[in-house]
Motif scaffolding. Structure first.
Motif, mmCIF file in Angstrom:
data_model
loop_
_atom_site.group_PDB
_atom_site.id
_atom_site.type_symbol
_atom_site.label_atom_id
_atom_site.label_comp_id
_atom_site.label_asym_id
_atom_site.label_seq_id
_atom_site.Cartn_x
_atom_site.Cartn_y
_atom_site.Cartn_z
ATOM 1 N N LEU A 85 0.833 -1.198 0.000
ATOM 2 C CA LEU A 85 0.000 0.000 0.000
ATOM 3 C C LEU A 85 0.873 1.256 0.000
ATOM 4 O O LEU A 85 0.597 2.223 -0.719
ATOM 5 N N GLY A 86 1.922 1.248 0.785
ATOM 6 C CA GLY A 86 2.818 2.409 0.829
ATOM 7 C C GLY A 86 3.505 2.660 -0.508
ATOM 8 O O GLY A 86 3.735 3.812 -0.896
ATOM 9 N N THR A 87 3.830 1.587 -1.225
ATOM 10 C CA THR A 87 4.529 1.756 -2.520
ATOM 11 C C THR A 87 3.629 2.341 -3.602
ATOM 12 O O THR A 87 4.142 2.800 -4.628
ATOM 13 N N PRO A 94 3.833 2.211 -10.946
ATOM 14 C CA PRO A 94 3.254 1.774 -12.228
ATOM 15 C C PRO A 94 4.102 0.721 -12.947
ATOM 16 O O PRO A 94 3.570 -0.131 -13.647
ATOM 17 N N LYS A 95 5.426 0.779 -12.746
ATOM 18 C CA LYS A 95 6.302 -0.173 -13.435
ATOM 19 C C LYS A 95 6.392 -1.511 -12.704
ATOM 20 O O LYS A 95 6.450 -2.580 -13.329
ATOM 21 N N PHE A 96 6.405 -1.482 -11.360
ATOM 22 C CA PHE A 96 6.602 -2.709 -10.586
ATOM 23 C C PHE A 96 5.361 -3.123 -9.802
ATOM 24 O O PHE A 96 5.438 -4.028 -8.971
ATOM 25 N N GLY A 97 4.224 -2.484 -10.053
ATOM 26 C CA GLY A 97 3.015 -2.718 -9.262
ATOM 27 C C GLY A 97 2.550 -4.159 -9.241
ATOM 28 O O GLY A 97 2.172 -4.692 -8.197
ATOM 29 N N GLU A 98 2.588 -4.830 -10.415
ATOM 30 C CA GLU A 98 2.092 -6.208 -10.465
ATOM 31 C C GLU A 98 2.935 -7.144 -9.597
ATOM 32 O O GLU A 98 2.402 -8.018 -8.913
ATOM 33 N N ARG A 99 4.240 -6.960 -9.621
ATOM 34 C CA ARG A 99 5.112 -7.804 -8.800
ATOM 35 C C ARG A 99 4.870 -7.533 -7.325
ATOM 36 O O ARG A 99 4.879 -8.456 -6.491
ATOM 37 N N LEU A 100 4.652 -6.268 -6.991
ATOM 38 C CA LEU A 100 4.410 -5.908 -5.597
ATOM 39 C C LEU A 100 3.095 -6.497 -5.092
ATOM 40 O O LEU A 100 3.013 -6.985 -3.962
ATOM 41 N N ILE A 101 2.043 -6.446 -5.930
ATOM 42 C CA ILE A 101 0.751 -7.000 -5.521
ATOM 43 C C ILE A 101 0.826 -8.516 -5.402
ATOM 44 O O ILE A 101 0.196 -9.131 -4.534
#
Length: 437
Positions: A85-87, A94-101
């Motif tokens: 959530l913080g990221t 936008p670039k790494f969102g899928e990996r983070l989720i």
């Protein structure tokens, strides 16, 4: 044509829905991340609340190993979700969102495994399958990641269930069948729903690109047409015509009109090849265009070898007479410097200052034009001018006499005017005046 090319590179793989163009896929990923960033934040907060809320169910069911349960439900998984959530406020999201989720989804799935192992068949029965079923729905419908990645995460969730159900649980056959039916139904529902939603999302992305491409093309054509209109008409007049659809006629009390004509042009057309003649004429008129722009004059039209321009119209100016005379001298210098056997030319220049009417008439191939005695006089001054001279009227001389030396030609007959006092324009003031009258 451009839209067809866009659709070609936007072709999707039928199974994964990925675009065949890697660049298009990257653009879609950024588009999706920026579009769904608010949904991602809401979904993450919801996931924290729901995962932590299951601890209440654990308490009510009096499951064993409450410390381990609390560590997983209230600390490890919520912490991973809050980190993601913080990221979402980071420029890199936008670039790494899928990996983070994907990270908290894996953590949440793996967190259920030790809880199932610790609590045995009781936990591995309906409660475990129900919890993983909710995670499946979250993965497919709320996570906001692309279909191919959610498909992979869904397989990990289902695989974890299969490992516990068949490897460790001692459930009855009917419970296993019921739980399997539930898990497979949820998985199938999630896959189908996500596939349909993402297909529509990708089509919307393509339509958006096509729309933007079309708007860009329209804007480019609009800029071209506006430039073309401004090339035909004065900028002020083009703006008025574009915004109102018509141009109001105007009267200008004090402007300076300049006619330029090539001496013996008709004879020249019989002596010079057509390509040389047109090329030389183009070069000559282009040079005049540049010079009159330099002195803020307005080109009105060319007729054959004749060139008409004016100062103080449609933009009013206090120095229009001076500007015309300076431009005329520079044009004459250019002609003398460019004179050659290949395209031998001399010019006559007539300049007059007075009142004109200006406007646009007609329906087809319209042009901004000026009318009045001042225009006729400038034309006739050019006609009685000697080659490579600048013939000016008394009104023009009165406006520039402090800046230029002039040579009086005396009273000479001028069509429609009788005897008329005219002058040749000489050099800029700096010495004694050659003649005065």
């Amino acid at each position: 044509m451009k839209d067809q090319a866009l659709r070609k590179i936007g072709a999707m793989h039928p199974a994964t829905l990925a675009f065949e163009s890697a660049e298009m896929e990257d653009d879609y990923s950024l588009y999706l991340a920026n579009k769904r960033i608010f949904l991602n934040r809401v979904a993450i907060v919801l996931a924290v609340v729901m995962y932590a809320s299951f601890f209440i169910v654990d308490v009510l069911l009096a499951v064993d190993y409450m410390e381990a349960q609390a560590l997983i439900r209230l600390v490890i998984v919520p912490a991973s979700l809050l980190f993601v959530l913080g990221t979402t406020w980071s420029s890199h999201y936008p670039k790494f969102g899928e990996r983070l989720i994907a990270f908290p989804l894996f953590v949440g799935t793996l967190g259920h495994v030790p809880m199932a192992l610790l609590n045995g068949s009781f936990y591995a029965s309906g409660f475990f399958s129900f919890a993983l079923g909710l995670m499946l729905l979250y993965n497919f419908l709320l996570s906001g990641i692309r279909f191919r990645y959610s498909l992979l995460i869904g397989l990990v969730i289902v695989g974890s269930y299969e490992w516990i159900e068949f490897g460790l649980s001692q459930n009855k056959v009917e419970d296993v069948v019921t739980n399997h039916f539930f898990m497979i139904s949820v998985y199938a529902l999630g896959v189908i729903s996500h596939y349909v939603l993402e297909r529509f999302s990708r089509m919307e992305f393509l339509y958006r690109l096509e729309r933007e491409s079309f708007i860009d093309q329209v804007n480019r054509e609009k800029v071209k047409s506006e430039k073309l209109l401004e090339n035909i008409l004065p900028k002020k007049i083009a703006f008025e015509l574009k915004n109102t659809g018509r141009v109001e006629a105007q009267k200008f009390d004090h402007v300076t009109v300049m006619f330029i004509d090539i001496v013996g042009f008709t004879k020249l057309t019989t002596q010079v090849p057509a390509d040389v003649l047109v090329g030389g004429l183009h070069e000559f008129f282009s040079a005049i265009d540049r010079i009159i722009r330099k002195y803020n004059l307005e080109k009105l039209k060319t007729v054959g070898d004749g060139y008409l321009c004016a100062g103080g119209v449609p933009r009013k100016s206090e120095t229009h007479a001076l500007d015309c005379c300076l431009a005329a001298q520079e044009i004459l210098e250019y002609v003398k410097a460019r004179h050659s056997e290949k395209f031998p030319i001399q010019i006559r220049v007539g300049i007059n200052t007075g009142m004109v009417m200006a406007g646009i008439v007609g329906l087809d191939k319209f042009a901004y034009d000026i009318w009045g005695d001042a225009v006729n006089t400038a034309c006739r001054l050019e006609q009685v001018c000697e080659p490579n001279q600048i013939n000016i009227s008394g009104s023009t001389r009165a406006a520039i006499h402090e800046n230029f030396l002039t040579e009086s030609r005396g009273l000479l007959p001028l069509k429609g005017k009788g005897l008329y006092h005219m002058y040749y324009l000489c050099e800029r003031r700096g010495g004694e005046e050659l003649a005065s009258a």
